[in-house]
Design a protein around this motif. Sequence first.
Motif, PDB file in Angstrom:
ATOM      1  N   TRP A  23      21.494   2.035  25.684  1.00  0.00           N
ATOM      2  CA  TRP A  23      22.785   1.348  25.742  1.00  0.00           C
ATOM      3  C   TRP A  23      23.778   2.145  26.575  1.00  0.00           C
ATOM      4  O   TRP A  23      24.509   1.578  27.400  1.00  0.00           O
ATOM      5  N   GLU A  24      23.813   3.438  26.388  1.00  0.00           N
ATOM      6  CA  GLU A  24      24.730   4.273  27.171  1.00  0.00           C
ATOM      7  C   GLU A  24      24.378   4.228  28.661  1.00  0.00           C
ATOM      8  O   GLU A  24      25.266   4.237  29.514  1.00  0.00           O
ATOM      9  N   THR A  25      23.099   4.128  28.965  1.00  0.00           N
ATOM     10  CA  THR A  25      22.663   4.114  30.364  1.00  0.00           C
ATOM     11  C   THR A  25      22.959   2.786  31.037  1.00  0.00           C
ATOM     12  O   THR A  25      23.403   2.754  32.194  1.00  0.00           O
TER      13      THR A  25
ATOM     14  N   ARG B 196      24.948   0.060  29.812  1.00  0.00           N
ATOM     15  CA  ARG B 196      26.070  -0.759  29.378  1.00  0.00           C
ATOM     16  C   ARG B 196      26.946  -1.199  30.538  1.00  0.00           C
ATOM     17  O   ARG B 196      27.609  -2.247  30.470  1.00  0.00           O
TER      18      ARG B 196
ATOM     19  N   PRO C  54      20.184   3.649  21.356  1.00  0.00           N
ATOM     20  CA  PRO C  54      21.505   4.216  21.683  1.00  0.00           C
ATOM     21  C   PRO C  54      21.561   4.810  23.091  1.00  0.00           C
ATOM     22  O   PRO C  54      22.530   4.596  23.829  1.00  0.00           O
ATOM     23  N   GLY C  55      20.515   5.536  23.501  1.00  0.00           N
ATOM     24  CA  GLY C  55      20.507   6.113  24.833  1.00  0.00           C
ATOM     25  C   GLY C  55      20.402   5.059  25.917  1.00  0.00           C
ATOM     26  O   GLY C  55      21.057   5.154  26.967  1.00  0.00           O
TER      27      GLY C  55
END
Length: 529
Positions: free
Chosen positions: A354-356, A358, A351-352
């Motif tokens: 992906w946020e970084t 994306r 998840p982290g």
Amino acid sequence: MGNKIKRGDSQKERGWLRYFATSPLRYFATPPPRHLATSPLRHLASAPLRLCVVAFFALLLIACGETTADPTAPPVAQLPTNTATASPTAEPTATLVPTFTPLPTNTPTLTATPTATGTPTHTPTPSITPTPSNTPYPTLEMTPATAVPTPVQPFTTTARITNILLLGNDVPFAQGGRTDTMILLSLNRDTNTASLLSIPRDLYVYIPGWRMNRINTAFPRGYGMDYPGGGFGLIKDTIRYNFGLEVHHYVRIGFDGFKEAVDVMGGVEIVNNCPITDWQLIEPDLDPQVEEHWHLVTLEPGVYNMDGDLALWYARSRRGSSDFERSRRQQQILRAMLNEGVSLDLLSRLPGLWETYRGHIETDLSLAQMADLARLAPAVRDNGIQHLNLGLAGAVRSWREPESGAAVQLLQWETAEPILAQTMRPPALNRATRPAITVEVVTNDRILYRQAAENLSWYGFVPVLNYQDGPSPQFTQITYYAPNFKGSYDPLLRHALNQQRTTVELADPAESEYNFRVVLGHNFDPCHR
């Protein structure tokens, strides 16, 4: 091993260096000046395949699993970790020279990462013939000078197969430009295995609703012509029309985040078996407008812990190499990143990550779908990955487009069909449905062992080191411990070791716990070209 560094003294080569002046990314974003079109450095401006960038995001798809090992599982496909690090001999200014990692001085038994690929001497039974497909396609825009092939019947598949098209742009960003990297990742949930199929960017195919053109123009054309499903819709139909393969998802990415991704992972360990020479800045922060800041760097054969800068250089180098060699290096980096991703347990960080990242990615996959695919990573690594390439000799042929004179490649169906069919089958030497084929490698040179192990594991064998002091024989010796050669894959093993003319001796299986014994001789050359 040292690096050979040379200065380019050609006026045209110096012109190319000046052309790359605005930034290290310029050669990916704009075409070269006409007067430089025939320079020996022209390959740097054509943005070669970006697998190493796509590899980073592919890790989010397949390389983020748990690290807990099952003591009863088959041999784990993991290259050994070295315990000492030293820099290779190089000029003092060549800071982009890779860090070379020698093997330990003790004599432990090492097991290299076994992966698998299609057997050169074994042709799978084709499941289809190139008969017309019933799938409707848009009308041809114009009558081309190069004949349009008929659509092929799609290969039979199941819901347990997931095909993901990995696309790397020829620009730094996820949007815009052409898709000069095209790798089809096929995941088989029944056997927990994977295939990587490299598609040449200059392959001349029919793009539905448009015309015959290079396959790397299909995705941007889909946006430009407002095709149903956009760029992905058109490239999906193009692959189905010409190859008979169904694509379920896609990932499209530029290369801006690649170097950071490799560095965050602590680098990737790569065994280089062939010398590579290409242009490089002496230091990445030097002014590229000054020709003295450039030199020719030769990456000698050896084991390297590559940072982001070197990994990008390694994957994109085109000077003096073929598309097949380059695509093999790109798949090699992807496999190394898979191993590293599993070891670092990236699933918990997905998840982290992906946020970084994306903003660097365009995809139709949701985060939940990525996590689901990522859980397959440890089993895929252990059971086998096969490496396939449509650029192999015979699968394509050179073609000069009559109207434009462009040099392209045409698919040769009879040779290409078995490769395409194999994409959705388990690797020939997978370890999910059959026992591993183990190879005892006898040598007094640990680096030579790593080079032999790289080639053996690429084709699915499981190499094990038997370090022995003393002189090496003049010629490599191969022994197979069995009453006959049935099921031995000895032609594939000889191919992997560049020993096609070496005679394989039979021996009593009670004499060894391994299937093969290879004693490396002075004639062993790990470089496949």
